[in-house]
Scaffold this motif. Structure first.
Motif, PDB file in Angstrom:
ATOM      1  N   THR A 136     -42.971  -9.527  84.934  1.00 19.55           N
ATOM      2  CA  THR A 136     -42.683  -9.203  83.542  1.00 19.55           C
ATOM      3  C   THR A 136     -41.183  -9.188  83.274  1.00 19.55           C
ATOM      4  O   THR A 136     -40.425  -8.544  83.990  1.00 19.55           O
ATOM      5  CB  THR A 136     -43.304  -7.844  83.164  1.00 19.55           C
ATOM      6  OG1 THR A 136     -44.696  -7.876  83.486  1.00 19.55           O
ATOM      7  CG2 THR A 136     -43.145  -7.556  81.687  1.00 19.55           C
ATOM      8  N   GLY A 137     -40.782  -9.946  82.246  1.00 17.85           N
ATOM      9  CA  GLY A 137     -39.378 -10.029  81.868  1.00 17.85           C
ATOM     10  C   GLY A 137     -38.590 -11.080  82.627  1.00 17.85           C
ATOM     11  O   GLY A 137     -37.438 -11.351  82.310  1.00 17.85           O
ATOM     12  N   MET A 138     -39.181 -11.676  83.625  1.00 21.09           N
ATOM     13  CA  MET A 138     -38.501 -12.692  84.445  1.00 21.09           C
ATOM     14  C   MET A 138     -38.781 -14.080  83.875  1.00 21.09           C
ATOM     15  O   MET A 138     -39.802 -14.295  83.229  1.00 21.09           O
ATOM     16  CB  MET A 138     -39.027 -12.639  85.892  1.00 21.09           C
ATOM     17  CG  MET A 138     -38.927 -11.302  86.577  1.00 21.09           C
ATOM     18  SD  MET A 138     -37.250 -10.822  86.940  1.00 21.09           S
ATOM     19  CE  MET A 138     -36.860 -11.976  88.206  1.00 21.09           C
ATOM     20  N   PRO A 139     -37.890 -15.034  84.144  1.00 19.21           N
ATOM     21  CA  PRO A 139     -38.209 -16.413  83.748  1.00 19.21           C
ATOM     22  C   PRO A 139     -39.357 -16.941  84.614  1.00 19.21           C
ATOM     23  O   PRO A 139     -39.504 -16.548  85.769  1.00 19.21           O
ATOM     24  CB  PRO A 139     -36.922 -17.187  84.017  1.00 19.21           C
ATOM     25  CG  PRO A 139     -36.038 -16.292  84.796  1.00 19.21           C
ATOM     26  CD  PRO A 139     -36.573 -14.897  84.715  1.00 19.21           C
ATOM     27  N   LEU A 140     -40.155 -17.801  84.029  1.00 16.56           N
ATOM     28  CA  LEU A 140     -41.302 -18.359  84.753  1.00 16.56           C
ATOM     29  C   LEU A 140     -40.814 -19.137  85.973  1.00 16.56           C
ATOM     30  O   LEU A 140     -39.966 -20.017  85.867  1.00 16.56           O
ATOM     31  CB  LEU A 140     -42.102 -19.286  83.838  1.00 16.56           C
ATOM     32  CG  LEU A 140     -43.322 -19.946  84.484  1.00 16.56           C
ATOM     33  CD1 LEU A 140     -44.400 -18.912  84.758  1.00 16.56           C
ATOM     34  CD2 LEU A 140     -43.869 -21.051  83.598  1.00 16.56           C
TER      35      LEU A 140
END
Length: 188
Positions: A136-140
């Motif tokens: 969550t909140g991280m780039p894919l």
């Protein structure tokens, strides 16, 4: 034996070879030289083959050592994958307990037991090199995340993970299970 020739040996050889035509003596010396050259070539080839065999043996040994190290490091992979469903079920059980039931005196022990079991499972995972993937909140990251759906969002940059649908895990430096996520996309 000594390298010095003894005079009587030379005389005996000369007496024995007396009467043999010179051209035959020269040919036999040529043949000896050719045979000696062939033997030297064969010796060089055999030395080369021994070097190749030693190199191959060393390569096989290195590969075997790496395979053994990998087997030790990742032996629990199948079992760990099976245990992930247990971790998921414990997390779901904790998530569905409403706050008022958590405060109920009759259920506090049950909730505390489930939480303790979840913490213990996380501890055991950590001891064996199993870690949860941040999502969550991280780039894919296609190496760690599996995008299950795209959600239009004006607040997050496209390609950012908005929600974790299922936790992902690594075992040491290998992917055990990708995190299933919802990813932000530009609003329509």
């Amino acid at each position: 034996m000594s390298d010095e020739k003894q005079p009587q040996d030379d005389l005996a050889v000369e007496a024995e070879l007396a009467g043999v035509p010179d051209e035959l003596l020269e040919k036999s010396e040529d043949r000896l030289g050719e045979a000696l050259d062939r033997l030297r070539e064969d010796l060089d080839a055999a030395k080369q083959e021994v070097l190749y065999a030693k190199a191959e043996t060393q390569n096989v040994r290195r590969r075997l050592e790496k395979d053994i190290a990998d087997a030790r490091a990742y032996a629990a992979t199948g079992f760990a994958r099976d245990m992930l469903s247990v971790a998921d079920n414990l997390a779901r059980a904790l998530d569905v307990i409403p706050q008022e039931l958590r405060e109920d005196d009759r259920l506090k022990g049950l909730v505390a037991g489930i939480e303790a079991t979840s913490r213990e499972l996380d501890k055991v995972f950590g001891l064996h090199g199993i870690s949860r993937i941040a999502a969550t909140g991280m780039p894919l990251d296609p190496n760690q995340h599996q995008a299950m759906l795209e959600v239009p969002s004006a607040d997050a940059a496209p390609g950012t993970v908005l929600q974790e649908l299922q936790a992902g895990y690594m075992i040491k430096d290998r992917l055990l299970r990708p995190a299933m996520v919802a990813v932000a996309k530009k609003p329509d």
